[in-house]
Design an enzyme around this catalytic site. Structure first.
Site, PDB file in Angstrom:
ATOM      1  N   CYS A  29       0.882  -1.160   0.000  1.00 22.84           N
ATOM      2  CA  CYS A  29       0.000   0.000   0.000  1.00 22.84           C
ATOM      3  C   CYS A  29       0.921   1.212   0.000  1.00 22.84           C
ATOM      4  O   CYS A  29       1.506   1.539   1.036  1.00 22.84           O
ATOM      5  CB  CYS A  29      -0.921   0.022   1.222  1.00 22.84           C
ATOM      6  N   SER A  84      -0.641   1.978   4.618  1.00 19.08           N
ATOM      7  CA  SER A  84      -0.155   0.617   4.896  1.00 19.08           C
ATOM      8  C   SER A  84      -1.289  -0.376   4.963  1.00 19.08           C
ATOM      9  O   SER A  84      -1.245  -1.300   5.764  1.00 19.08           O
ATOM     10  CB  SER A  84       0.623   0.566   6.216  1.00 19.08           C
ATOM     11  N   CYS A  85      -2.305  -0.183   4.118  1.00 16.63           N
ATOM     12  CA  CYS A  85      -3.409  -1.130   4.094  1.00 16.63           C
ATOM     13  C   CYS A  85      -2.879  -2.543   3.895  1.00 16.63           C
ATOM     14  O   CYS A  85      -1.901  -2.747   3.148  1.00 16.63           O
ATOM     15  CB  CYS A  85      -4.386  -0.800   2.963  1.00 16.63           C
TER      16      CYS A  85
END
Lengths: 215, 230
Positions: free
Chosen positions: A114, A118-119
């Protein structure tokens, strides 16, 4: 929340970064205020934390992968409807609605990132590891993936293998279904789980026979 | 927002340092605390994820890059709470000062129903809809990402703006972050996974057998001149 105009100062201007002592004080203060205002209970933080320290982590994803390796029909269900397939193994949660498994093949190697924050596919992998959240990874994996995998993770991919990077810019939470390593025909599902590492479901590694997760 | 968080392709960050397999998620109590707080607030829809993300993007650029990952979470949670007038920065400052001064914590009640609901949400069978609102494009279509660079929240990374790719998957429709983050509506918008060749994005020096796939809302794709302007 309104849009911030380009000449406007950040709402946290001058406040960050701070040292860990301050972070400890601030988070304690914040928690106390939220409890006071009825937005949290005294038990809320501890409960949520224990779920992600003890219950939800890559072991869940490893079960999904090992099942897919040993059950062709499950694998098809996983690739067409990951949320339902994961639910068969007791993996759920609101975020699991957006899970999609991407399959590594002889010709395609997948890796997830991501770049914008920070998916991560939390329902099957838990909380992301430090490298995944780092600016170095977020910036470089979409620009020179083969080099990062080779130089930083020791993963060598032949040039006729397409490297396919999935940037989780939307709602979908991709995770990698790695290939079953050769030399594992004699292993049962439980033994295969031991080979499925966190990094192989991110795509910066591949499972290796005889190499268990313990290391 | 065209902030430093939009890191795809930026040079200069050096090698990626791998993380040990047995790495634990939290290294300090304060990290656990902000993690639990953030999940509780978003899980109970006190704050939207789109707002959390936009708040993080609004950190000062140098602060964003220098801060610990969970410190970014703290900054964004504080911003969201301050702007929705639930807890102000000053109130946190004062409460922190009192704790620093040795004030004992007040005994606090558990909220088993609230906590239980949150916990259940992490494990329950999801009930979300997977409706696919029809967008303009079919799988296989050639599409071009818009070049517009909004000041508000958006989820189209800078590195694909203006680039041409190919629709490879239709996704479930969902709220457009550009609107949802700013209280302009949560109605579902069509979305696709779009594939771009690395060579098209980064030029001839890029790996020629590599692709990037992104989730892209229909709104992030240009209308071609041949299409009806109705």
């Amino acid at each position: 929340m309104r849009r911030q105009h380009s000449g406007e100062a950040s709402p946290t201007a001058g406040r960050y970064p701070v040292d860990p002592v301050e972070l400890d004080l601030r988070t304690r203060a914040l928690e106390a205020l939220l409890i006071e205002r009825g937005l949290l209970g005294a038990d809320t933080v501890a409960t949520v934390v224990s779920v992600y320290e003890d219950d939800i982590g890559p072991l869940l994803g490893a079960r999904v992968v090992a099942r897919a390796w040993t059950d062709a029909a499950f694998k098809q269900r996983l690739l067409t409807d990951a949320p339902s397939a994961c639910w068969e193994l007791g993996i759920g949660g609101q975020q699991s609605q957006h899970l999609v498994a991407v399959e590594n093949t002889e010709w395609v190697h997948n890796v997830i990132v991501c770049t914008l924050c920070s998916c991560y596919p939390w329902p099957v992998l838990g909380v992301p590891p430090t490298f995944y959240k780092s600016p170095a990874y977020r910036s470089r994996i979409v620009r020179e993936p083969r080099k990062v995998l080779h130089d930083d993770f020791g993963l060598v991919l032949a040039h006729d293998v397409e490297v396919r990077v999935h940037d989780m810019s939307g709602e979908t939470r991709y995770f990698v279904l790695p290939r079953r390593p050769p030399g594992t025909d004699h292993l049962d599902e439980e033994q295969l789980r031991e080979l499925v590492t966190r990094d192989s479901m991110i795509g910066v590694a591949v499972p290796v026979a005889g190499d268990t997760r313990g290391g | 927002m065209e902030g430093v968080h939009d890191l795809g392709g930026v040079h200069g960050f050096g090698p990626v340092v791998p993380t040990p397999a047995d790495d634990r998620p939290f290294k300090a109590e304060w990290q656990r605390r902000i993690f639990g707080i953030a999940l509780a607030l978003t899980g109970n829809v006190v704050v939207k994820m789109h707002e959390i993300r936009y708040a993080r993007e609004r950190m000062e650029p140098a602060a964003y890059l220098a801060s610990d990952y969970f410190e970014q979470w703290l900054a964004s949670v504080e911003t969201c709470l301050a702007e929705s007038r639930l807890v102000s920065f000053a109130e946190v400052d004062e409460a922190a000062a009192r704790i620093r001064g040795g004030e004992a914590a007040q005994p606090a009640a558990e909220r088993p129903e609230l906590t239980g609901r949150l916990r259940a949400g992490i494990f329950d069978r999801p009930t979300g809809t997977t409706e696919t609102v029809s967008g303009r494009f079919e799988v296989g279509a050639s599409v071009k990402a818009v070049t517009a660079r909004p000041v508000g929240h958006t989820r189209l990374p800078g590195y694909v703006r203006g680039r041409t790719g190919r629709v490879v998957r239709r996704l479930a429709a969902s709220a457009l972050p550009d609107r949802s983050a700013h209280d302009e509506g949560d109605e579902p918008h069509a979305a696709y996974q779009v594939e771009f060749d690395l060579g098209d994005v980064w030029g001839t020096e890029a790996d020629q057998n590599a692709t990037i796939r992104l989730d892209v809302w229909d709104d992030y794709l240009e209308t071609f001149p041949s299409e009806d302007r109705t």
